[in-house]
Design a protein around this motif. Structure first.
Motif, PDB file in Angstrom:
ATOM      1  N   GLN A  77       0.861  -1.184   0.000  1.00 17.12           N
ATOM      2  CA  GLN A  77       0.000   0.000   0.000  1.00 17.12           C
ATOM      3  C   GLN A  77       0.895   1.231   0.000  1.00 17.12           C
ATOM      4  O   GLN A  77       1.820   1.322   0.807  1.00 17.12           O
ATOM      5  N   TYR A  78       0.611   2.173  -0.893  1.00 15.04           N
ATOM      6  CA  TYR A  78       1.366   3.413  -0.899  1.00 15.04           C
ATOM      7  C   TYR A  78       0.490   4.544  -1.408  1.00 15.04           C
ATOM      8  O   TYR A  78      -0.523   4.323  -2.054  1.00 15.04           O
ATOM      9  N   ILE A  79       0.889   5.752  -1.094  1.00 18.14           N
ATOM     10  CA  ILE A  79       0.140   6.943  -1.471  1.00 18.14           C
ATOM     11  C   ILE A  79       0.654   7.435  -2.813  1.00 18.14           C
ATOM     12  O   ILE A  79       1.859   7.626  -2.991  1.00 18.14           O
ATOM     13  N   VAL A  80      -0.234   7.626  -3.765  1.00 18.72           N
ATOM     14  CA  VAL A  80       0.151   8.097  -5.093  1.00 18.72           C
ATOM     15  C   VAL A  80      -0.206   9.575  -5.216  1.00 18.72           C
ATOM     16  O   VAL A  80      -1.348   9.959  -5.039  1.00 18.72           O
ATOM     17  N   ASN A  81       0.800  10.395  -5.485  1.00 22.07           N
ATOM     18  CA  ASN A  81       0.570  11.816  -5.730  1.00 22.07           C
ATOM     19  C   ASN A  81       0.114  11.997  -7.166  1.00 22.07           C
ATOM     20  O   ASN A  81       0.479  11.234  -8.043  1.00 22.07           O
ATOM     21  N   LEU A  94       9.293   3.727   4.241  1.00 22.13           N
ATOM     22  CA  LEU A  94       9.759   2.549   3.516  1.00 22.13           C
ATOM     23  C   LEU A  94       9.577   1.290   4.364  1.00 22.13           C
ATOM     24  O   LEU A  94       9.070   0.282   3.877  1.00 22.13           O
ATOM     25  N   ILE A  95       9.963   1.361   5.616  1.00 20.30           N
ATOM     26  CA  ILE A  95       9.829   0.201   6.502  1.00 20.30           C
ATOM     27  C   ILE A  95       8.357  -0.170   6.665  1.00 20.30           C
ATOM     28  O   ILE A  95       7.989  -1.346   6.605  1.00 20.30           O
ATOM     29  N   MET A  96       7.487   0.829   6.815  1.00 20.86           N
ATOM     30  CA  MET A  96       6.057   0.549   6.942  1.00 20.86           C
ATOM     31  C   MET A  96       5.503  -0.064   5.656  1.00 20.86           C
ATOM     32  O   MET A  96       4.688  -0.988   5.699  1.00 20.86           O
ATOM     33  N   LEU A  97       5.951   0.435   4.513  1.00 21.39           N
ATOM     34  CA  LEU A  97       5.538  -0.127   3.229  1.00 21.39           C
ATOM     35  C   LEU A  97       5.943  -1.598   3.138  1.00 21.39           C
ATOM     36  O   LEU A  97       5.149  -2.459   2.766  1.00 21.39           O
ATOM     37  N   ILE A 101       2.075  -2.012   6.463  1.00 18.82           N
ATOM     38  CA  ILE A 101       1.274  -1.018   7.170  1.00 18.82           C
ATOM     39  C   ILE A 101       0.672  -0.072   6.151  1.00 18.82           C
ATOM     40  O   ILE A 101       1.363   0.418   5.263  1.00 18.82           O
ATOM     41  N   ASP A 102      -0.617   0.199   6.266  1.00 20.99           N
ATOM     42  CA  ASP A 102      -1.334   1.060   5.334  1.00 20.99           C
ATOM     43  C   ASP A 102      -0.920   2.518   5.567  1.00 20.99           C
ATOM     44  O   ASP A 102      -1.230   3.093   6.608  1.00 20.99           O
ATOM     45  N   LEU A 103      -0.228   3.104   4.608  1.00 17.95           N
ATOM     46  CA  LEU A 103       0.272   4.472   4.756  1.00 17.95           C
ATOM     47  C   LEU A 103      -0.843   5.515   4.718  1.00 17.95           C
ATOM     48  O   LEU A 103      -0.647   6.651   5.113  1.00 17.95           O
ATOM     49  N   TYR A 104      -2.034   5.136   4.244  1.00 20.85           N
ATOM     50  CA  TYR A 104      -3.164   6.068   4.201  1.00 20.85           C
ATOM     51  C   TYR A 104      -3.691   6.373   5.600  1.00 20.85           C
ATOM     52  O   TYR A 104      -4.196   7.451   5.854  1.00 20.85           O
ATOM     53  N   SER A 105      -3.599   5.409   6.494  1.00 24.09           N
ATOM     54  CA  SER A 105      -4.227   5.563   7.801  1.00 24.09           C
ATOM     55  C   SER A 105      -3.257   5.992   8.901  1.00 24.09           C
ATOM     56  O   SER A 105      -3.614   5.994  10.071  1.00 24.09           O
ATOM     57  N   ILE A 106      -2.071   6.388   8.539  1.00 25.46           N
ATOM     58  CA  ILE A 106      -1.061   6.765   9.528  1.00 25.46           C
ATOM     59  C   ILE A 106      -1.317   8.190  10.019  1.00 25.46           C
ATOM     60  O   ILE A 106      -1.544   9.100   9.230  1.00 25.46           O
ATOM     61  N   LYS A 107      -1.233   8.365  11.305  1.00 27.12           N
ATOM     62  CA  LYS A 107      -1.275   9.712  11.881  1.00 27.12           C
ATOM     63  C   LYS A 107       0.033   9.902  12.630  1.00 27.12           C
ATOM     64  O   LYS A 107       0.304   9.231  13.622  1.00 27.12           O
ATOM     65  N   ARG A 108       0.856  10.804  12.124  1.00 28.65           N
ATOM     66  CA  ARG A 108       2.170  11.043  12.729  1.00 28.65           C
ATOM     67  C   ARG A 108       2.090  12.177  13.746  1.00 28.65           C
ATOM     68  O   ARG A 108       1.467  13.194  13.494  1.00 28.65           O
ATOM     69  N   GLN A 109       2.772  11.972  14.852  1.00 26.18           N
ATOM     70  CA  GLN A 109       2.879  13.010  15.864  1.00 26.18           C
ATOM     71  C   GLN A 109       4.058  13.918  15.514  1.00 26.18           C
ATOM     72  O   GLN A 109       5.017  13.480  14.876  1.00 26.18           O
TER      73      GLN A 109
END
Length: 116
Positions: A77-81, A94-97, A101-109
């Motif tokens: 899963q990756y986000i396409v610009n 990269l590690i999450m990919l 791990i779904d990069l769309y649902s990540i909330k970074r602090q």
């Protein structure tokens, strides 16, 4: 020792790639489509149309490394610009990919980032 460090830059090629391509074919994409230098030491990431195979191409001081991962189940899963052939990722992304791990649902602090 693997040539990938947290200090490297990571570029995901957003179009599907034929996984039969090897060193020279992927270098051609980097040169012609991305207009970048494959000898820069940056890590270039390529994914196939079904998104179940991924290749990393990186130059170290004496040659190219080609790392290949095939998923037995699931998809990357990756986000396409929009209309951007290259997407710059952080090491964490990269590690999450790679870990699924779904990069769309990540909330970074918010964290400190050293100025360039």
């Amino acid at each position: 020792m693997l040539p990938i460090s947290t200090q490297a830059r990571f570029f995901l090629y957003s179009e599907a790639v034929d996984m039969r391509k090897s060193f020279d074919g992927l270098q051609g994409i980097i040169n012609n489509s991305l207009k970048m230098n494959p000898l820069s030491g940056d890590v270039f990431i390529f994914i196939n149309r079904r998104r179940n195979r991924l290749k990393l191409l990186v130059w170290d001081r004496s040659g190219f490394w080609l790392l290949y991962k095939r998923l037995e189940q699931g998809r990357f899963q990756y986000i396409v610009n929009s209309d951007d052939r290259r997407i710059e990722l952080s090491y964490d992304s990269l590690i999450m990919l790679l870990e699924g791990i779904d990069l769309y649902s990540i909330k970074r602090q918010k964290r400190y980032k050293k100025p360039a």
